[in-house]
Design a protein around this motif. Sequence first.
Motif, PDB file in Angstrom:
ATOM      1  N   GLY A 150      12.691  -7.215  10.912  1.00  0.00           N
ATOM      2  CA  GLY A 150      12.183  -7.306   9.605  1.00  0.00           C
ATOM      3  C   GLY A 150      12.386  -6.196   8.881  1.00  0.00           C
ATOM      4  O   GLY A 150      12.532  -5.108   9.284  1.00  0.00           O
ATOM      5  N   TRP A 151      12.432  -6.092   7.319  1.00  0.00           N
ATOM      6  CA  TRP A 151      12.405  -5.059   6.810  1.00  0.00           C
ATOM      7  C   TRP A 151      11.053  -4.846   5.882  1.00  0.00           C
ATOM      8  O   TRP A 151      10.773  -6.162   5.355  1.00  0.00           O
ATOM      9  CB  TRP A 151      13.648  -5.167   5.666  1.00  0.00           C
ATOM     10  N   PHE A 152      10.235  -3.633   5.855  1.00  0.00           N
ATOM     11  CA  PHE A 152       9.266  -3.493   4.882  1.00  0.00           C
ATOM     12  C   PHE A 152       9.621  -2.307   4.205  1.00  0.00           C
ATOM     13  O   PHE A 152      10.597  -1.411   4.266  1.00  0.00           O
ATOM     14  CB  PHE A 152       8.012  -3.200   5.969  1.00  0.00           C
ATOM     15  N   ARG A 153       8.840  -2.278   3.039  1.00  0.00           N
ATOM     16  CA  ARG A 153       9.072  -0.871   2.182  1.00  0.00           C
ATOM     17  C   ARG A 153       7.628  -0.359   1.829  1.00  0.00           C
ATOM     18  O   ARG A 153       6.583  -1.193   1.628  1.00  0.00           O
ATOM     19  CB  ARG A 153       9.814  -1.480   0.908  1.00  0.00           C
ATOM     20  N   GLN A 154       7.593   0.786   1.398  1.00  0.00           N
ATOM     21  CA  GLN A 154       6.439   1.355   0.836  1.00  0.00           C
ATOM     22  C   GLN A 154       6.787   2.208  -0.315  1.00  0.00           C
ATOM     23  O   GLN A 154       7.423   3.157  -0.010  1.00  0.00           O
ATOM     24  CB  GLN A 154       5.612   2.221   1.971  1.00  0.00           C
ATOM     25  N   ALA A 155       6.259   2.162  -1.450  1.00  0.00           N
ATOM     26  CA  ALA A 155       6.256   3.078  -2.436  1.00  0.00           C
ATOM     27  C   ALA A 155       5.002   4.074  -2.517  1.00  0.00           C
ATOM     28  O   ALA A 155       3.906   3.641  -1.864  1.00  0.00           O
ATOM     29  CB  ALA A 155       6.155   2.158  -3.646  1.00  0.00           C
ATOM     30  N   PRO A 156       5.274   5.165  -3.197  1.00  0.00           N
ATOM     31  CA  PRO A 156       4.227   6.266  -3.116  1.00  0.00           C
ATOM     32  C   PRO A 156       2.809   5.602  -3.899  1.00  0.00           C
ATOM     33  O   PRO A 156       2.999   4.899  -4.861  1.00  0.00           O
ATOM     34  CB  PRO A 156       4.631   7.081  -4.018  1.00  0.00           C
ATOM     35  N   GLY A 157       1.826   5.720  -3.196  1.00  0.00           N
ATOM     36  CA  GLY A 157       0.591   5.159  -3.585  1.00  0.00           C
ATOM     37  C   GLY A 157       0.234   3.827  -3.390  1.00  0.00           C
ATOM     38  O   GLY A 157      -0.837   3.287  -3.637  1.00  0.00           O
ATOM     39  N   ASN A 158       1.382   2.957  -2.865  1.00  0.00           N
ATOM     40  CA  ASN A 158       1.066   1.555  -2.565  1.00  0.00           C
ATOM     41  C   ASN A 158       1.131   1.308  -1.042  1.00  0.00           C
ATOM     42  O   ASN A 158       1.485   2.227  -0.044  1.00  0.00           O
ATOM     43  CB  ASN A 158       2.338   0.921  -2.914  1.00  0.00           C
TER      44      ASN A 158
END
Length: 125
Positions: free
Chosen positions: A34-42
Motif C-alpha cells: 500500500g501507499w500512504f501519505r502524510q502532509a504537514p499537520g495532517n
Amino acid sequence: VQLQASGGGLVQAGGSLRLSCAASGRTFSRYEAGWFRQAPGNEREFVAAISWSGSSTSYADSVKGRFTISRDNAKNTVYLQMNSLKPEDTAVYSCAARYTTRLVVSATAANYDYWGQGTQVTVSS
C-alpha cells in the motif's frame, strides 16, 4: 522485508510522477502493498493498495482516476503512477507491506507490518 521508496520530487500542478517501492529481504510476491501519505499537520492517510497477485486494487476517493498502483513481482517493486497532480497531493508518500494470502486489500495503516522511509512529493500551483 525492507522497503525503499523513491521517485518523489517537485512538479507543477497537472504534472505526473511515478513512485517506486523496492522490496528486499523476502519474496515480495506474497505481500500486499500500500501507499500512504502524510502532509504537514495532517494525519497519515491511505492512498492506494494492491494485492499480492496484483488482481485487486483499492484507491482513496481523492485519487481515483488520477493515480494507478501496480506491481512487478519479478522486480520486487510496487509503483504508484500519479497523474493530474494537484497542490493538495503534496505530502510525504510511504509504502507499506504485509504478508497475506487474502485478495481483499486493506486501507488501514495499522494492518501493515513493514514500512519504507517515505519520499517527498511537492506539487506547485
